[in-house]
Design a protein around this motif. Structure first.
Motif, PDB file in Angstrom:
ATOM      1  N   LEU A 412      22.808 -33.583  -7.971  1.00 13.55           N
ATOM      2  CA  LEU A 412      21.567 -33.082  -8.565  1.00 13.55           C
ATOM      3  C   LEU A 412      20.525 -34.200  -8.630  1.00 13.55           C
ATOM      4  N   GLN A 413      20.955 -35.381  -9.018  1.00 22.60           N
ATOM      5  CA  GLN A 413      20.035 -36.518  -9.081  1.00 22.60           C
ATOM      6  C   GLN A 413      19.531 -36.900  -7.691  1.00 22.60           C
ATOM      7  N   ARG A 414      20.402 -36.798  -6.705  1.00 19.73           N
ATOM      8  CA  ARG A 414      19.970 -37.104  -5.338  1.00 19.73           C
ATOM      9  C   ARG A 414      18.972 -36.065  -4.829  1.00 19.73           C
ATOM     10  N   ALA A 415      19.186 -34.813  -5.212  1.00 25.19           N
ATOM     11  CA  ALA A 415      18.265 -33.754  -4.787  1.00 25.19           C
ATOM     12  C   ALA A 415      16.862 -34.014  -5.308  1.00 25.19           C
ATOM     13  N   GLU A 416      16.776 -34.477  -6.547  1.00 26.16           N
ATOM     14  CA  GLU A 416      15.463 -34.689  -7.158  1.00 26.16           C
ATOM     15  C   GLU A 416      14.706 -35.850  -6.530  1.00 26.16           C
ATOM     16  N   LYS A 417      15.395 -36.673  -5.764  1.00 27.77           N
ATOM     17  CA  LYS A 417      14.735 -37.800  -5.103  1.00 27.77           C
ATOM     18  C   LYS A 417      14.363 -37.490  -3.659  1.00 27.77           C
ATOM     19  N   GLU A 418      14.741 -36.299  -3.174  1.00 24.06           N
ATOM     20  CA  GLU A 418      14.453 -35.943  -1.785  1.00 24.06           C
ATOM     21  C   GLU A 418      13.034 -35.388  -1.654  1.00 24.06           C
ATOM     22  N   PRO A 419      12.298 -35.825  -0.628  1.00 26.91           N
ATOM     23  CA  PRO A 419      10.910 -35.359  -0.473  1.00 26.91           C
ATOM     24  C   PRO A 419      10.790 -33.996   0.197  1.00 26.91           C
ATOM     25  N   THR A 420      11.785 -33.590   0.981  1.00 29.10           N
ATOM     26  CA  THR A 420      11.677 -32.333   1.726  1.00 29.10           C
ATOM     27  C   THR A 420      12.446 -31.227   1.020  1.00 29.10           C
ATOM     28  N   ASP A 421      11.864 -30.050   1.027  1.00 32.82           N
ATOM     29  CA  ASP A 421      12.451 -28.913   0.319  1.00 32.82           C
ATOM     30  C   ASP A 421      13.798 -28.517   0.915  1.00 32.82           C
ATOM     31  N   LYS A 422      13.934 -28.591   2.230  1.00 33.85           N
ATOM     32  CA  LYS A 422      15.168 -28.166   2.888  1.00 33.85           C
ATOM     33  C   LYS A 422      16.348 -29.032   2.471  1.00 33.85           C
ATOM     34  N   ILE A 423      16.170 -30.351   2.511  1.00 30.48           N
ATOM     35  CA  ILE A 423      17.259 -31.261   2.130  1.00 30.48           C
ATOM     36  C   ILE A 423      17.529 -31.153   0.638  1.00 30.48           C
ATOM     37  N   GLN A 424      16.475 -30.990  -0.138  1.00 29.89           N
ATOM     38  CA  GLN A 424      16.637 -30.868  -1.586  1.00 29.89           C
ATOM     39  C   GLN A 424      17.503 -29.659  -1.931  1.00 29.89           C
ATOM     40  N   LYS A 425      17.230 -28.535  -1.288  1.00 27.95           N
ATOM     41  CA  LYS A 425      18.015 -27.334  -1.575  1.00 27.95           C
ATOM     42  C   LYS A 425      19.462 -27.478  -1.109  1.00 27.95           C
ATOM     43  N   ALA A 426      19.665 -28.218  -0.021  1.00 25.66           N
ATOM     44  CA  ALA A 426      21.041 -28.457   0.438  1.00 25.66           C
ATOM     45  C   ALA A 426      21.827 -29.234  -0.622  1.00 25.66           C
ATOM     46  N   TYR A 455      22.217 -23.289  -9.096  1.00 21.00           N
ATOM     47  CA  TYR A 455      21.998 -22.244  -8.086  1.00 21.00           C
ATOM     48  C   TYR A 455      20.563 -21.703  -8.188  1.00 21.00           C
ATOM     49  N   HIS A 456      20.061 -21.609  -9.402  1.00 17.99           N
ATOM     50  CA  HIS A 456      18.688 -21.148  -9.632  1.00 17.99           C
ATOM     51  C   HIS A 456      17.703 -22.076  -8.918  1.00 17.99           C
ATOM     52  N   ARG A 457      17.895 -23.366  -9.072  1.00 13.33           N
ATOM     53  CA  ARG A 457      17.013 -24.330  -8.409  1.00 13.33           C
ATOM     54  C   ARG A 457      17.126 -24.228  -6.894  1.00 13.33           C
TER      55      ARG A 457
END
Length: 603
Positions: A412-426, A455-457
Motif C-alpha cells: 500500500l505504501q509503495r502504491a502511494e509513491k507510484e506516479p502512474t495510475d496503472k502501476i498504482q492500482k496493480a 480493493y476500493h482504492r
C-alpha cells in the motif's frame, strides 16, 4: 451505436430540394420549432455507476400537428472534440408518444429515457438534438432543420465527488527477543532392546553435536530415558539406565573433544531412568488416534488389573487393537531425552538484518531466524523494496497472518509513491490480496475492512463490497463499524446505488464524510433543502473546509439563484483556491460561467 463523424452540410437535405411548393413540411417544421424547448432530467447528465441514464423532455406547439406528417427530434451524443458520436434515438410526436402540457395546453410534451456508457472519453461532450419532419407514408419525404440544438453539455459523475477519508494503515508492531539463552530439548529413539545411539539420517545426533560445537555456555544437562512395556525391552531392568549412560557418555565425550568453552566438571548433569512405569505409556495412549472407548479399556487394564508389570502387559495383547499399540506407541517409549540449559550472548540487530538478507537471497536456510525475528528484521531497513521481500519470504515460509498483513501495508505504501495510475492500482490489488489472506487467517472486522478499503482504492468494487460485508457481519468496536458503513456507503454511491447508500449511512453515525455524501445523494434527487441541511452539518463539523460551502453553491445554482451561488463560491475559493478551477470546469455552473457574478466570485 458509435460511429465516426463526417462533416455534414447544415441546411436542407438534397432529397428535399425538389419539394413542391404546396408541401406541408416546411410549414410544419417552422410551426414545431417556434416555441420549441428541449431539456433533460436531471438538468445535468449525471452518471450512475458505469452508465449515464437520463430522460429527454421536449415541448413543441400543438399547432404543428398535421395528418400524415410527424415532427421528431434526432438525438446523438458527440465527444472526443467532435470526432466521435453515439446515435441515441429519436422523439417522435405521433399519437401515443406525447401528452398535452399540464400548464399550457397549447404545448405537446414527449419524454423518452436514454442511457449512454460512462467512460472517461465521453467527458467532455455534448448531447445534441436535430429536428425534422417527415411524411409517415412509405418512402415519404423528409425535411430537416438547419441547425443542431445543444440539449446538455458533458457528464457529471458523482463517483468523482464522493468523499472518502482513508484510514491510515500501520504495520503491526514486531518484537524479537535478542536473548539467546534457553533450554534445548532433543529427543532420541532406540531400537528394540538396544541402547546404542542411532546416528543415521533423521535422528537428532547432528543437532546435539551442533549445539555442543556452538560453544554456548552450558549450565545444566538433564538426560532421561525409558523403555517400552513389551517383553523384549521390559525383561532387561537395566535397559533404561544403559540408555541414559550411553547418552551421558556421548555428550561428555563430545564436550571433551570439541568444546573449548565448556568443561564437563563445570556442567551439572542430572539423569533419570524410567523403569517399568506406566505413566508415560498412558500419556501416549490418551493422545493417540484410538477411539475413546478403546482408550478407556487400556486405562482400565493398567489401573485396575491386579498383578505384575508382565501380567498387565500380557493383558494388552488380548485387545483387538493391540497391533496399533505395538506399531505406534511402543516404539516411541524406547526414548531418550537430552535437555540442555545454556546461556548465549545477545544477538544484535545487525546480525538479524544480515541473516534476513541471506535468507531473502537464498544464501542460508529460513530457519536461521525465527518467524518473529524475520518479520522484525523488516523494521531494520528503511527501503520499502527490502521490507517487501522480507515479508514475502516470511509469508511464503510461515503463512502467518502477521506477515500477510504487513506485506499488504508495505505494498500500500509503495502504491502511494507510484506516479502512474496503472502501476498504482496493480500495487493496490496485490495489497488487497494480502490483506484478504491475513483476514481469512485472523478473521476480524478490522482486517476485512483493510481488505475492503484497499480493493476500493484499486477500483475492484465488487470485491470491496464483499469485504465490507464480511467486516460488518463479524462485528467489532462501534467506531470501526461506523467507519465500515461510511466507506461502504461511499462505494454504493460510486456504483449508482443511492438507496443502499442511504441505508448504510443510517448506521454510520454523524461525520464530515457522511454529511457530504448524504448531501450529494440529495442533490442528485433534487431534494435541495435536505442537501443544504447536510452541507451545513458538514460545515459545522469542519468550519474551515471549503467543500461544504462549494456544495451549497451547487445547490444555489440548481435553484437558479445566481447571486447566492456567487457569494458561496467566493467563500469557498477564499478557503481553498483549488475550487476556482473546479468551478470553471463544473457543469453545474455552465449557465453562469460567462456572467459577471461568476467571474467576480473566482477572483
Amino acid at each position: 451505436m458509435r460511429i465516426s463523424l463526417r462533416p455534414l452540410a447544415h441546411g436542407l437535405l438534397a432529397a428535399t430540394a425538389g419539394l413542391a411548393a404546396c408541401s406541408p413540411l416546411p410549414k410544419v417544421l417552422k410551426q414545431a420549432e417556434t416555441g420549441r424547448s428541449v431539456g433533460t432530467r436531471p438538468p445535468v447528465l449525471t452518471a450512475s455507476g458505469e452508465a449515464v441514464p437520463f430522460e429527454v423532455v421536449a415541448r413543441v406547439p400543438a399547432a404543428h400537428l398535421r395528418k400524415g406528417v410527424a415532427y421528431e427530434l434526432l438525438l446523438r451524443y458527440r465527444y472526443e472534440h467532435g470526432l466521435r458520436e453515439d446515435t441515441l434515438g429519436r422523439l417522435t410526436f405521433t399519437p401515443g408518444n406525447y401528452v398535452y402540457d399540464d400548464e399550457n395546453k397549447k404545448l405537446l410534451v414527449a419524454t423518452q429515457r436514454f442511457t449512454i456508457p460512462n467512460t472517461p472519453g465521453r467527458n467532455p461532450g455534448e448531447l445534441l438534438a436535430h429536428g425534422q419532419v417527415r411524411e409517415l407514408k412509405k418512402n415519404g419525404k423528409t425535411l430537416r432543420s438547419a441547425d443542431d440544438v445543444r440539449v446538455a453539455r458533458g457528464i457529471a459523475d458523482p463517483a468523482r465527488l464522493v468523499t472518502r477519508e482513508d484510514t491510515v494503515l500501520a504495520l503491526l508492531p514486531e518484537k524479537a527477543s535478542n536473548v539467546m539463552s534457553g533450554t534445548r530439548v532433543l529427543p532420541f529413539f532406540f531400537d528394540e532392546n538396544a541402547w546404542f545411539i542411532r546416528g543415521y539420517l533423521g535422528t537428532n545426533v547432528q543437532a546435539l553435536e551442533d549445539l555442543i560445537d556452538a560453544n554456548q555456555h552450558t549450565r545444566q544437562v538433564l538426560i532421561i530415558a525409558g523403555h517400552s512395556p513389551d517383553s523384549t525391552d521390559a525383561h532387561n531392568r537395566l535397559l533404561a539406565s544403559k540408555r541414559v549412560r550411553m547418552l551421558l557418555y556421548y555428550y561428555k565425550q563430545r564436550v571433551k573433544n570439541f568444546s573449548y568453552l565448556n568443561k564437563n566438571e563445570a556442567i551439572r548433569f542430572d539423569t533419570l531412568a524410567y523403569v517399568r512405569k506406566w505413566d508415560t505409556f498412558l500419556q501416549k495412549v490418551t493422545t493417540s488416534a484410538l477411539k475413546p472407548d478403546q482408550i478407556d479399556s487400556v486405562v482400565t487394564i493398567i489401573n485396575d488389573t491386579k498383578g505384575s508389570f508382565e501380567t498387565k502387559e500380557k493383558a494388552l495383547h488380548r485387545l483387538s487393537y493391540f497391533d496399533y499399540i505395538e506399531q505406534y506407541i511402543y516404539p516411541v517409549l524406547r526414548f531418550g531425552t537430552v535437555a540442555v540449559t545454556y546461556t548465549a550472548p545477545p544477538r544484535y540487530n545487525s546480525e538479524l538484518y544480515l541473516l534476513s538478507k541471506k535468507i531473502v537471497e537464498k544464501q542460508t536456510e529460513a530457519d536461521a531466524l525465527t518467524p518473529e525475528e524475520l518479520r522484525y528484521s523488516a523494521n531494520l531497513t528503511p527501503l520499502l523494496a527490502e521490507k517487501q521481500r522480507i515479508y514475502e519470504v516470511s509469508a511464503a515460509n510461515t503463512n502467518s497472518w502477521e506477515a500477510f498483513h504487513n506485506l499488504g501495508v508495505i505494498l500500500l505504501q509503495r502504491a502511494e509513491k507510484e506516479p502512474t495510475d496503472k502501476i498504482q492500482k496493480a500495487y493496490y490489488r496485490r495489497a488487497a490480496t494480502n490483506f484478504t489472506l491475513a483476514a481469512h487467517r485472523h478473521p476480524t472486522a478490522e482486517f476485512f475492512y483493510h481488505a475492503a478499503t484497499t480493493y476500493h482504492r484499486a477500483g475492484d468494487r465488487l470485491e470491496a463490497l464483499q469485504n465490507y460485508d464480511y467486516a460488518i457481519k463479524l462485528g467489532g468496536e462501534r467506531p470501526l463499524l461506523r467507519k465500515v458503513f461510511s466507506d461502504r456507503a461511499a462505494l454504493e454511491i460510486e456504483v449508482g446505488q443511492p438507496d443502499e447508500a442511504l441505508r448504510s449511512l443510517q448506521y454510520a453515525g454523524p461525520s464530515y464524510q457522511n454529511a457530504l455524501n448524504r448531501a450529494l445523494i440529495e442533490v442528485g434527487r433534487e431534494h435541495y433543502e435536505l442537501a443544504q441541511e447536510q452541507y451545513r452539518l458538514a460545515q459545522t463539523l469542519r468550519p474551515t473546509a471549503a467543500a461544504p460551502i462549494y456544495g451549497l453553491a451547487v445547490v444555489a445554482a440548481r435553484q437558479k439563484d445566481e447571486a447566492a451561488a456567487g457569494t458561496l463560491l467566493k467563500q469557498a475559493v477564499a478557503l481553498d483556491r483549488n475550487y476556482a478551477q473546479r468551478a470553471v470546469e463544473d457543469l453545474e455552473f455552465q449557465d453562469y460561467a460567462q456572467g459577471k457574478v461568476f467571474k467576480e466570485a473566482l477572483r
